[in-house]
Design a protein around this motif. Structure first.
Motif, short mmCIF file in Angstrom:
data_model
loop_
_atom_site.label_atom_id
_atom_site.label_comp_id
_atom_site.label_asym_id
_atom_site.label_seq_id
_atom_site.Cartn_x
_atom_site.Cartn_y
_atom_site.Cartn_z
N SER A 59 -0.55 6.93 2.64
CA SER A 59 0.39 7.14 1.54
C SER A 59 1.65 6.31 1.71
O SER A 59 2.21 5.82 0.72
CB SER A 59 0.75 8.64 1.45
N MET A 60 2.11 6.13 2.94
CA MET A 60 3.27 5.27 3.17
C MET A 60 2.97 3.83 2.76
O MET A 60 3.81 3.15 2.15
CB MET A 60 3.69 5.33 4.64
N MET A 61 1.77 3.35 3.08
CA MET A 61 1.38 2.00 2.68
C MET A 61 1.29 1.88 1.16
O MET A 61 1.76 0.90 0.57
CB MET A 61 0.04 1.64 3.31
N MET A 62 0.71 2.90 0.51
CA MET A 62 0.62 2.89 -0.95
C MET A 62 2.02 2.93 -1.59
O MET A 62 2.28 2.27 -2.59
CB MET A 62 -0.19 4.10 -1.44
N ALA A 63 2.93 3.69 -0.96
CA ALA A 63 4.29 3.76 -1.48
C ALA A 63 4.99 2.41 -1.35
O ALA A 63 5.68 1.96 -2.28
CB ALA A 63 5.09 4.83 -0.72
N LEU A 64 4.79 1.73 -0.21
CA LEU A 64 5.40 0.42 -0.01
C LEU A 64 4.87 -0.59 -1.03
O LEU A 64 5.65 -1.34 -1.64
CB LEU A 64 5.12 -0.07 1.41
N LEU A 65 3.56 -0.62 -1.24
CA LEU A 65 2.98 -1.54 -2.22
C LEU A 65 3.45 -1.20 -3.63
O LEU A 65 3.72 -2.10 -4.44
CB LEU A 65 1.45 -1.47 -2.14
N THR A 66 3.55 0.09 -3.92
CA THR A 66 4.03 0.50 -5.25
C THR A 66 5.46 0.04 -5.48
O THR A 66 5.80 -0.47 -6.57
CB THR A 66 3.96 2.03 -5.38
N ILE A 67 6.30 0.17 -4.47
CA ILE A 67 7.70 -0.25 -4.60
C ILE A 67 7.80 -1.75 -4.79
O ILE A 67 8.51 -2.24 -5.68
CB ILE A 67 8.50 0.21 -3.35
N VAL A 68 7.08 -2.52 -3.97
CA VAL A 68 7.16 -3.98 -4.03
C VAL A 68 6.67 -4.50 -5.38
O VAL A 68 7.39 -5.23 -6.09
CB VAL A 68 6.36 -4.62 -2.89
N PHE A 69 5.46 -4.13 -5.77
CA PHE A 69 4.90 -4.66 -7.01
C PHE A 69 5.56 -4.04 -8.24
O PHE A 69 5.68 -4.69 -9.28
CB PHE A 69 3.38 -4.43 -7.04
N GLY A 70 6.02 -2.79 -8.11
CA GLY A 70 6.73 -2.17 -9.22
C GLY A 70 8.04 -2.88 -9.52
O GLY A 70 8.37 -3.13 -10.68
N MET A 71 8.79 -3.21 -8.48
CA MET A 71 10.05 -3.90 -8.69
C MET A 71 9.85 -5.35 -9.16
O MET A 71 10.65 -5.87 -9.93
CB MET A 71 10.89 -3.87 -7.41
N LEU A 72 8.78 -5.99 -8.70
CA LEU A 72 8.48 -7.34 -9.20
C LEU A 72 8.14 -7.31 -10.68
O LEU A 72 8.29 -8.31 -11.39
CB LEU A 72 7.32 -7.95 -8.41
N LEU A 73 7.68 -6.17 -11.16
CA LEU A 73 7.42 -6.01 -12.59
C LEU A 73 8.66 -5.56 -13.35
O LEU A 73 8.98 -6.09 -14.43
CB LEU A 73 6.29 -4.98 -12.79
N ILE A 74 9.39 -4.59 -12.79
CA ILE A 74 10.48 -3.95 -13.51
C ILE A 74 11.72 -4.83 -13.61
O ILE A 74 12.32 -4.96 -14.70
CB ILE A 74 10.84 -2.61 -12.84
#
Length: 262
Positions: A59-74
């Motif tokens: 879950s920590m890895m999924m959270a890190l990937l979500t943050i990185v790719f989410g911010m690259l989108l947002i």
């Protein structure tokens, strides 16, 4: 005036009692695994469980990937809307708020129907594809909070002036985005990141229906089969949430005190 202050303190006391008493009861129960004595046996049992380490790390890895790719989108989206398409701002805000209106179970069933093994894009046919789909799901779930945090931070800076100044110095769009915009909205990025971390670590629906070994389904599994360990896990999950809130508050204060970078 005194009556109003007294009423306010009474309301605060009632609210504090409502939240703190159940938490103290959970903490106290998590320490009762050993008969007639308080101990951290439940926490030791949780931390020694390989499934806890595996699901927590996943879950920590999924959270890190979500943050990185989410911010690259947002961040580029919020920047472009504010700079070039201000008339689309309400439309984009409406789209980002849809995950608050549409239940998570509806979204994940839509994903399963669109990306199952017999579809044109069979993402659920492989572990890697399912993990990617889970990251997309988490980005969708955290979209309202991430976009609001970045957009609020972007309101505090003069986007147009920064862009024109960078262009006058010959900067490319890539340079403008990553050397001018990102540093100036870092407080918003970190705020969205901490909220996203808290959401992903406790999320159950997406991970369970996509059959991923995440922390949320593990909490449910332990809660259905153990007595004291679920209370210890609840305290751990609550600590993660409060740590994220504390870091969010700290970042917000630092962001308000920092001037914009040219």
């Amino acid at each position: 005036m005194k009556a109003q202050k007294l009423g306010a303190w009474i309301a605060i006391a009632i609210g504090a009692t409502y939240f703190i008493v159940p938490l103290l009861g959970t903490i106290e129960f998590s320490l009762r695994m050993r008969r007639d004595a308080y101990s951290f046996d439940a926490y030791l049992s949780v931390f020694s469980d390989e499934r806890f380490r595996a699901t927590f790390g996943y879950s920590m890895m999924m959270a890190l990937l979500t943050i990185v790719f989410g911010m690259l989108l947002i961040v580029p989206t919020a920047y472009w809307v504010r700079l070039r398409m201000p008339q689309m701002r309400q439309v984009v805000e409406f789209i980002t708020l849809l995950p608050l209106v549409i239940p998570a179970i509806v979204i994940v069933f839509g994903y399963l129907r669109m990306y199952n093994s017999s579809s044109i894009l069979p993402m659920t046919a492989s572990t890697t594809g399912t993990n990617i789909l889970l990251v997309f799901s988490y980005i969708t779930l955290s979209l309202p909070y991430m976009y609001r945090s970045v957009d609020t931070a972007m309101r505090a800076i003069d986007v147009r002036t920064l862009t024109e100044a960078a262009q006058s110095l010959g900067a490319s769009w890539w340079t403008i985005m990553f050397k001018c915009i990102f540093p100036n909205v870092m407080s918003g990025i970190l705020s969205g990141a901490f909220i996203t971390l808290a959401i992903v670590m406790g999320e159950f629906t997406f991970a369970a229906l996509l059959s991923r070994p995440a922390f949320g389904p593990y909490l449910q599994l332990v809660g259905a089969n153990r007595a004291y360990e679920p209370s210890a896990l609840a305290v751990i999950a609550f600590s993660i949430t409060w740590l994220s809130m504390g870091l969010l508050n700290l970042v917000s204060r630092i962001g308000r005190s920092r001037p914009a970078k040219a």
